[in-house]
Scaffold this motif. Structure first.
Motif, PDB file in Angstrom:
ATOM      1  N   ASP A   1       0.804  -1.232   0.000  1.00 19.66           N
ATOM      2  CA  ASP A   1       0.000   0.000   0.000  1.00 19.66           C
ATOM      3  C   ASP A   1       0.829   1.270   0.000  1.00 19.66           C
ATOM      4  O   ASP A   1       0.281   2.371   0.004  1.00 19.66           O
ATOM      5  N   ALA A   2       2.149   1.132   0.064  1.00 22.23           N
ATOM      6  CA  ALA A   2       3.001   2.340   0.057  1.00 22.23           C
ATOM      7  C   ALA A   2       3.506   2.600  -1.355  1.00 22.23           C
ATOM      8  O   ALA A   2       3.677   1.667  -2.148  1.00 22.23           O
ATOM      9  N   LYS A   3       3.731   3.874  -1.660  1.00 21.17           N
ATOM     10  CA  LYS A   3       4.378   4.220  -2.930  1.00 21.17           C
ATOM     11  C   LYS A   3       5.876   3.940  -2.789  1.00 21.17           C
ATOM     12  O   LYS A   3       6.489   4.280  -1.764  1.00 21.17           O
ATOM     13  N   LEU A   4       6.457   3.335  -3.814  1.00 17.62           N
ATOM     14  CA  LEU A   4       7.860   2.926  -3.764  1.00 17.62           C
ATOM     15  C   LEU A   4       8.726   3.893  -4.573  1.00 17.62           C
ATOM     16  O   LEU A   4       8.449   4.162  -5.746  1.00 17.62           O
ATOM     17  N   VAL A   5       9.790   4.390  -3.935  1.00 18.47           N
ATOM     18  CA  VAL A   5      10.567   5.513  -4.479  1.00 18.47           C
ATOM     19  C   VAL A   5      12.027   5.107  -4.677  1.00 18.47           C
ATOM     20  O   VAL A   5      12.621   4.447  -3.823  1.00 18.47           O
ATOM     21  N   TYR A   6      12.635   5.559  -5.791  1.00 13.41           N
ATOM     22  CA  TYR A   6      14.093   5.561  -5.916  1.00 13.41           C
ATOM     23  C   TYR A   6      14.566   6.982  -5.646  1.00 13.41           C
ATOM     24  O   TYR A   6      14.080   7.930  -6.276  1.00 13.41           O
ATOM     25  N   ASN A   7      15.534   7.167  -4.741  1.00 12.37           N
ATOM     26  CA  ASN A   7      15.939   8.493  -4.282  1.00 12.37           C
ATOM     27  C   ASN A   7      17.441   8.713  -4.491  1.00 12.37           C
ATOM     28  O   ASN A   7      18.250   7.838  -4.177  1.00 12.37           O
ATOM     29  N   ASP A   8      17.811   9.893  -5.023  1.00 11.63           N
ATOM     30  CA  ASP A   8      19.244  10.157  -5.236  1.00 11.63           C
ATOM     31  C   ASP A   8      19.496  11.659  -5.290  1.00 11.63           C
ATOM     32  O   ASP A   8      18.567  12.458  -5.432  1.00 11.63           O
ATOM     33  N   PHE A   9      20.795  12.032  -5.177  1.00 10.60           N
ATOM     34  CA  PHE A   9      21.182  13.447  -5.259  1.00 10.60           C
ATOM     35  C   PHE A   9      21.843  13.733  -6.610  1.00 10.60           C
ATOM     36  O   PHE A   9      22.088  12.822  -7.394  1.00 10.60           O
TER      37      PHE A   9
ATOM     38  N   ASP B   1      13.035   0.407 -17.512  1.00  6.32           N
ATOM     39  CA  ASP B   1      13.351  -1.025 -17.503  1.00  6.32           C
ATOM     40  C   ASP B   1      12.433  -1.766 -16.513  1.00  6.32           C
ATOM     41  O   ASP B   1      11.863  -2.809 -16.848  1.00  6.32           O
ATOM     42  N   PHE B   2      12.271  -1.183 -15.320  1.00  7.32           N
ATOM     43  CA  PHE B   2      11.376  -1.812 -14.329  1.00  7.32           C
ATOM     44  C   PHE B   2       9.950  -1.875 -14.875  1.00  7.32           C
ATOM     45  O   PHE B   2       9.257  -2.884 -14.730  1.00  7.32           O
ATOM     46  N   GLN B   3       9.525  -0.787 -15.481  1.00  6.71           N
ATOM     47  CA  GLN B   3       8.152  -0.761 -16.009  1.00  6.71           C
ATOM     48  C   GLN B   3       7.963  -1.852 -17.059  1.00  6.71           C
ATOM     49  O   GLN B   3       6.930  -2.529 -17.093  1.00  6.71           O
ATOM     50  N   SER B   4       8.992  -2.034 -17.903  1.00  7.14           N
ATOM     51  CA  SER B   4       8.844  -3.028 -18.977  1.00  7.14           C
ATOM     52  C   SER B   4       8.809  -4.446 -18.413  1.00  7.14           C
ATOM     53  O   SER B   4       8.263  -5.357 -19.018  1.00  7.14           O
ATOM     54  N   LYS B   5       9.397  -4.634 -17.219  1.00  5.51           N
ATOM     55  CA  LYS B   5       9.414  -5.979 -16.601  1.00  5.51           C
ATOM     56  C   LYS B   5       8.291  -6.167 -15.596  1.00  5.51           C
ATOM     57  O   LYS B   5       8.233  -7.204 -14.929  1.00  5.51           O
ATOM     58  N   GLY B   6       7.503  -5.125 -15.376  1.00  8.42           N
ATOM     59  CA  GLY B   6       6.434  -5.236 -14.377  1.00  8.42           C
ATOM     60  C   GLY B   6       6.925  -5.141 -12.938  1.00  8.42           C
ATOM     61  O   GLY B   6       6.276  -5.654 -12.021  1.00  8.42           O
ATOM     62  N   VAL B   7       8.074  -4.507 -12.735  1.00  2.36           N
ATOM     63  CA  VAL B   7       8.565  -4.279 -11.364  1.00  2.36           C
ATOM     64  C   VAL B   7       8.018  -2.934 -10.904  1.00  2.36           C
ATOM     65  O   VAL B   7       8.290  -1.904 -11.526  1.00  2.36           O
ATOM     66  N   ARG B   8       7.269  -2.934  -9.809  1.00  7.33           N
ATOM     67  CA  ARG B   8       6.600  -1.685  -9.425  1.00  7.33           C
ATOM     68  C   ARG B   8       7.590  -0.646  -8.893  1.00  7.33           C
ATOM     69  O   ARG B   8       8.350  -0.929  -7.981  1.00  7.33           O
ATOM     70  N   ILE B   9       7.527   0.557  -9.478  1.00  7.20           N
ATOM     71  CA  ILE B   9       8.230   1.727  -8.948  1.00  7.20           C
ATOM     72  C   ILE B   9       7.266   2.893  -9.168  1.00  7.20           C
ATOM     73  O   ILE B   9       6.731   3.061 -10.267  1.00  7.20           O
ATOM     74  N   ASP B  10       7.002   3.656  -8.126  1.00  4.36           N
ATOM     75  CA  ASP B  10       5.952   4.674  -8.202  1.00  4.36           C
ATOM     76  C   ASP B  10       6.472   6.093  -8.279  1.00  4.36           C
ATOM     77  O   ASP B  10       5.720   7.003  -8.643  1.00  4.36           O
ATOM     78  N   ALA B  11       7.718   6.310  -7.871  1.00  2.70           N
ATOM     79  CA  ALA B  11       8.187   7.691  -7.788  1.00  2.70           C
ATOM     80  C   ALA B  11       9.706   7.761  -7.824  1.00  2.70           C
ATOM     81  O   ALA B  11      10.400   6.803  -7.451  1.00  2.70           O
ATOM     82  N   ILE B  12      10.180   8.920  -8.265  1.00  2.64           N
ATOM     83  CA  ILE B  12      11.607   9.238  -8.197  1.00  2.64           C
ATOM     84  C   ILE B  12      11.757  10.400  -7.220  1.00  2.64           C
ATOM     85  O   ILE B  12      11.057  11.415  -7.335  1.00  2.64           O
ATOM     86  N   GLY B  13      12.658  10.229  -6.266  1.00  2.00           N
ATOM     87  CA  GLY B  13      12.992  11.321  -5.354  1.00  2.00           C
ATOM     88  C   GLY B  13      14.278  11.980  -5.836  1.00  2.00           C
ATOM     89  O   GLY B  13      15.324  11.338  -5.922  1.00  2.00           O
ATOM     90  N   SER B  14      14.168  13.247  -6.178  1.00  2.00           N
ATOM     91  CA  SER B  14      15.345  14.018  -6.580  1.00  2.00           C
ATOM     92  C   SER B  14      15.677  14.919  -5.400  1.00  2.00           C
ATOM     93  O   SER B  14      14.895  15.794  -5.037  1.00  2.00           O
ATOM     94  N   GLN B  15      16.803  14.672  -4.754  1.00  2.80           N
ATOM     95  CA  GLN B  15      17.010  15.228  -3.415  1.00  2.80           C
ATOM     96  C   GLN B  15      16.966  16.752  -3.374  1.00  2.80           C
ATOM     97  O   GLN B  15      16.398  17.343  -2.466  1.00  2.80           O
ATOM     98  N   GLY B  16      17.611  17.412  -4.349  1.00  2.00           N
ATOM     99  CA  GLY B  16      17.544  18.874  -4.339  1.00  2.00           C
ATOM    100  C   GLY B  16      18.448  19.519  -3.300  1.00  2.00           C
ATOM    101  O   GLY B  16      18.066  20.495  -2.668  1.00  2.00           O
ATOM    102  N   HIS B  17      19.658  18.977  -3.124  1.00  2.00           N
ATOM    103  CA  HIS B  17      20.660  19.669  -2.294  1.00  2.00           C
ATOM    104  C   HIS B  17      21.345  20.687  -3.209  1.00  2.00           C
ATOM    105  O   HIS B  17      22.358  20.396  -3.851  1.00  2.00           O
ATOM    106  N   PHE B  18      20.748  21.878  -3.274  1.00  2.00           N
ATOM    107  CA  PHE B  18      21.208  22.888  -4.223  1.00  2.00           C
ATOM    108  C   PHE B  18      22.252  23.803  -3.595  1.00  2.00           C
ATOM    109  O   PHE B  18      22.352  23.901  -2.374  1.00  2.00           O
TER     110      PHE B  18
END
Ligand code: G3I
Length: 380
Positions: free
Chosen positions: A199-207, A224-241
């Motif tokens: 039930d949680a959104k799954l995120v890849y996060n990086d700076f 690639d994940f989408q094409s294989k049916g691996v769930r990923i819901d969001a990208i976290g872009s850290q924003g250490h500016f």
């Protein structure tokens, strides 16, 4: 430390006078909140430590409750905090964190399941009689997720499943996770997270996601994940500016590249570093070198108004951009409540006085806070 007339760091002209007058907002934060100002655009989050959810700083807690509608723990949900010894879980900080967020109706962001920092050494070492294998590390990761799911389950709406796995050129970092599990460890982590946190959104996060190499590698991984049916819901872009970078165009290009994959985009750890870069002096001990201290830590009393101007403008420009991209941006989370609590006081060198956030050391709103409110373009 001296500034040249364009406000860039240099050493050829005398230092500007330090004057503190300039950095006070005129709007009243008891009347105006970031969360309300942005309610038609995206959520506004903040990363917090024990000072906020552990009752150590009531004024900071009240400010967080009134200004933000989303919460990330700065350290409480890292492996080291939760399972420092094999099989021994300590949810005391996590429980306080979640209770605080829920009491104030905030969206909860879990940070982080797989990272190469703040993981105890035992995770990557065989216990007596064991051999360290891919299967053993995946089992440990699954056991960790399973315990977190049982205890925290429906209380966490977003999880950073994997944090900071790519280098700036888009190659995979040589972390113990990768070395032991193999090149597919990110995919395996997302598959496990999908099973344990349905039930949680799954995120890849990086700076440094504005870096084309890293940006393109992350977007390619999502596809690639989408094409294989691996769930990923969001990208976290850290924003250490920083004040002077990355360029707005690069920030826009990375938001657009991520939005084009169709997943949500989170600006997940925003701050604006105003101090000189440490370059080769990373990790230096300023207490034993006065010349270096003056050069790298020039604003110990207050921030000169020329830099206040630049920081205020930079925050406004970045939020203008996020508003333009609000169809894709789910949330913007600031990495700390006030300048006093910013990690940038201690990185890349320890013990500096940075001014990286929207509230000052007395928790007063800065002009940058007001410029962010105004960038929302709405009256509340
Ligand atoms: O908990 C110990 C405490 O027992 C000890 O007395 C004290 C002495 O230094 O250290 C405490 O641990 C510190 C920990 O924060 C908790 O406060 C560590 O030294 C310190 O290194 C650690 O820093 C955190 C850092 O991640 C670790 O890499 C920062 O608070 C946190 O803001 C920072 O957050 C990261 C994100 O997770 C990922 N993205 C980058 C971001 C900034 O580095």
């Amino acid at each position: 430390m001296a500034l040249d007339t364009s406000g860039q760091y240099g050493s050829m002209v005398p230092a500007l006078r330090c004057d503190d007058a300039g950095d006070r907002a005129t709007l009243d934060p008891s009347q105006v909140s970031l969360a309300r100002a942005y309610q038609d655009h995206f959520k506004i989050g903040v990363a917090v430590g024990r000072n906020v959810y552990g009752g150590r700083d009531d004024a900071a807690s009240a400010l967080v409750a009134s200004q933000y509608n989303r919460l990330t723990p700065e350290n409480a949900l890292k492996w080291q905090s939760l399972q420092n010894q094999p099989g021994v879980f300590d949810f005391s900080q996590a429980d306080d964190f979640i209770a605080f967020g829920e009491e104030h109706n905030m969206e909860i962001h879990g940070h982080t399941l797989v990272w190469h920092q703040q993981v105890p050494g035992w995770v990557f070492e065989p216990a007596e009689g064991q051999t360290m294998t891919r299967e053993l590390l995946l089992q440990r990761l699954e056991d960790h997720m399973s315990a977190l799911a049982a205890h925290l389950g429906g209380h966490v709406q977003y999880w950073d499943v994997v944090n900071e796995a790519f280098d700036d050129n888009g190659g995979l970092r040589g972390t113990p996770w990768r070395m032991i599990i193999g090149e597919d460890y990110i995919e395996q982590a997302f598959r496990l997270a999908d099973r344990h946190f349905p039930d949680a959104k799954l995120v890849y996060n990086d700076f440094s996601m504005e870096n084309p190499g890293k940006r393109d590698a992350v977007a390619a991984m999502v596809r690639d994940f989408q094409s294989k049916g691996v769930r990923i819901d969001a990208i976290g872009s850290q924003g250490h500016f920083r004040l002077d970078g990355p360029a707005l165009g690069a920030v826009a290009a990375s938001l657009d590249a991520f939005a084009a994959t169709g997943v949500e985009v989170l600006v997940s750890e925003m701050d604006v570093d105003v101090l000189p870069p440490a370059n080769q002096n990373q990790g230096a001990d300023l207490s034993v070198n006065a010349e270096l201290s003056e050069r790298l830590n020039p604003f110990t009393e207050c921030l000169p108004s020329a830099i206040v101007e630049q920081a205020t403008a930079r925050w406004a420009q970045l939020f203008d951009l996020f508003v333009q991209r609000s169809a894709a941006v789910h949330s913007v989370t600031l990495w700390g409540v006030s300048d006093a609590y910013s990690w940038l006081n201690n990185w890349p060198v320890n013990g500096r006085t940075n001014y990286a956030l929207l509230f000052d050391r007395q928790l007063q709103p800065k002009r940058a806070w007001q410029s962010v409110i105004e960038a929302a373009g709405e009256t509340q």
